[in-house]
Design an enzyme around this catalytic site. Structure first.
Site, PDB file in Angstrom:
ATOM      1  CB  THR A  49      -0.910   0.025   1.240  1.00 57.72           C
ATOM      2  OG1 THR A  49      -0.129   0.346   2.406  1.00 57.72           O
ATOM      3  CG2 THR A  49      -1.590  -1.317   1.453  1.00 57.72           C
ATOM      4  CB  CYS A  50       0.190   4.851  -0.165  1.00 59.10           C
ATOM      5  SG  CYS A  50      -1.119   5.040   1.068  1.00 59.10           S
ATOM      6  CD  GLU A 111      -6.355   2.265   7.457  1.00 60.06           C
ATOM      7  OE1 GLU A 111      -7.364   2.251   6.741  1.00 60.06           O
ATOM      8  OE2 GLU A 111      -5.330   1.617   7.208  1.00 60.06           O
ATOM      9  N   PRO A 112     -10.268   1.647   8.559  1.00 60.41           N
ATOM     10  CG  PRO A 112     -12.379   2.145   7.659  1.00 60.41           C
ATOM     11  CD  PRO A 112     -11.206   2.773   8.365  1.00 60.41           C
ATOM     12  CD  GLN A 113     -10.090   3.563   4.554  1.00 62.81           C
ATOM     13  OE1 GLN A 113      -9.440   3.527   5.596  1.00 62.81           O
ATOM     14  NE2 GLN A 113     -11.092   4.409   4.353  1.00 62.81           N
ATOM     15  CB  THR A 190      -8.454  18.305   2.465  1.00 63.85           C
ATOM     16  OG1 THR A 190      -7.208  18.366   3.164  1.00 63.85           O
ATOM     17  CG2 THR A 190      -9.590  18.186   3.476  1.00 63.85           C
TER      18      THR A 190
END
Length: 423
Positions: A49-50, A111-113, A190
């Site tokens: 991931t990033c 965070e859920p991702q 944002t």
């Protein structure tokens, strides 16, 4: 063989390093194939991931060979990777994987991702190189524990980012949130996050206004929305139920007069506004209007800070569930290893039974007395089953191996309930 989790994340390396060790979707299939072909690796999966790149392997050679392969694949000196990588083995690798799955190791706590990204990594590894018993069962266990943590602690319920907090507040204002019209002013990071959160929440009508129209069009095309320049804002306001603004403008973009005229056109239908910008994009006087609910970045920060405290409490509860999850995994692993011994033991018993049965049937066919045949069958089975345990017990007695004798007493002399079928 042991489980290895080796990785580099946002805590150990800057973004330029993370970019260099990340795997693109086009690289992933070849990378998994190479990784699994390493002599020391029998199973493998990759999460990229990033914010992190992690390799999950079942290996018999620790982390060095995997780290050297990672360096070769990305043309990076292994010494550089050693300085910014981490590794976990065995039960610590299991604990790390569960913490990653529930968001305790993420940049944004809870965070859920990341759970979805981990599931994607699991599915890709299954289709690409196949997963053996250890990783297959481990991932299933991790997903089960992660579901329990999210259900019982609510760690992902309270938003802790400005973008998500803005969308969350908006969702509580409208009874039919999905039908609301959203106007987003700006097209920076944002606003992009806000737009994606709105899309995920079911908002279909999203209009993006930006000074540079091409940037607004690019983002709108990705999300199926519309794009306008800043000059189109007065007209767009007439339809907007939700207005979220975040630009770099030094002067307010929305004044009280502009909003008043839009409200009149809307027949004073309520309007929810969030001004994330500093300096502010919305004149403070707009908040004085009866049909406008205006929130600033300071209002959001209060919500975020309170929510962060809730998540930290949930994280403490999650750690206990993770500890239980690791223990449950170790128990299952021990049971599986014991299952192999049980399988071999029962196979041995079946072989002895078949040999004695064949001999007894042959003697019955020869006309021997059935009672004598049955008695001999019982003696043969008893003697053959007891032969090797008896030799081992004698050897243990001679060596004063009290541990073996105690275990044998538990296994061989335990009382049996005659009312139950031992098979």
């Amino acid at each position: 063989m042991t489980l290895l989790a080796l990785g580099i994340n946002h805590r150990t390396a800057a973004v330029d390093v993370r970019e260099r060790v990340a795997f693109t979707p086009a690289q992933l299939d070849a990378a998994l194939g190479e990784l699994k072909r390493l002599p020391a690796v029998s199973e493998a999966a990759v999460l990229s991931t990033c914010n992190r790149t992690e390799l999950y392997c079942v290996t018999n050679d620790g982390a060095q060979s995997v780290l050297e392969w990672l360096g070769r694949f990305h043309n990076l000196p292994v010494e550089d990777l050693e300085r910014c990588s981490y590794q976990h083995l065995g039960d610590e690798a299991v604990r790390h994987l569960i913490r990653v799955a529930v968001g305790l190791d993420s940049m944004v706590l809870g965070e859920p991702q990341i759970l979805g990204q981990l599931k994607d990594a699991y599915q890709f590894a299954r289709k690409s190189v196949g997963l053996g018993g250890e990783l297959e069962q481990l991932f299933q266990h991790i997903f089960q524990v992660a579901k329990q943590v999210r259900t019982e602690t609510g760690i992902g319920e309270n938003p802790v980012s400005v973008a998500y907090a803005a969308v969350s507040m908006a969702s509580h204002i409208f009874d039919d949130f999905a039908r609301a019209n959203a106007l987003l002013i700006g097209a920076g990071e944002t606003i992009e996050l806000v737009a994606r959160h709105l899309k995920e929440a079911g908002i279909a009508n999203i209009c993006i206004a930006n000074r540079t129209l091409s940037r607004a069009e690019q983002l709108a095309n990705e999300l199926g929305g519309t794009a306008i320049g800043l000059e189109g804002i007065p007209h767009a306001l007439e339809k907007a139920d939700i207005v979220i603004s975040s630009t770099a403008s030094q002067l307010p973009i929305l004044g009280k007069g502009m909003v008043e005229r839009a409200l009149k056109k809307r027949r004073y239908k309520p309007m929810f506004m969030v001004d994330i910008a500093v300096p502010r994009d919305v004149e403070p006087q707009v908040g004085e209007l009866d049909d406008v609910f205006l929130y600033t970045v300071d209002d959001l920060q209060e919500v975020i800070e309170e929510n962060r405290r809730h998540r930290e409490l949930a994280a403490a509860q999650a750690e206990e569930l993770i500890r239980q999850g690791v223990n449950a995994w170790l128990h299952l692993k021990r049971v599986r290893s014991g299952g192999e011994v049980i399988k071999r033991y029962r196979s041995h018993g079946e072989q002895l039974r078949a040999e004695c049965e064949a001999q007894a049937l042959a003697e019955l066919q020869q006309g021997r007395d059935p009672q004598e045949v049955v008695a001999q069958l019982a003696r043969q089975l008893t003697n053959r089953f007891m032969h090797y345990p008896t030799l081992a017990l004698r050897q243990a007695s001679g060596d004063d191996r009290q541990d073996i004798l105690q275990t044998a007493q538990t296994l061989l002399l335990a009382p049996v309930d005659s009312s139950q079928d031992p098979s």
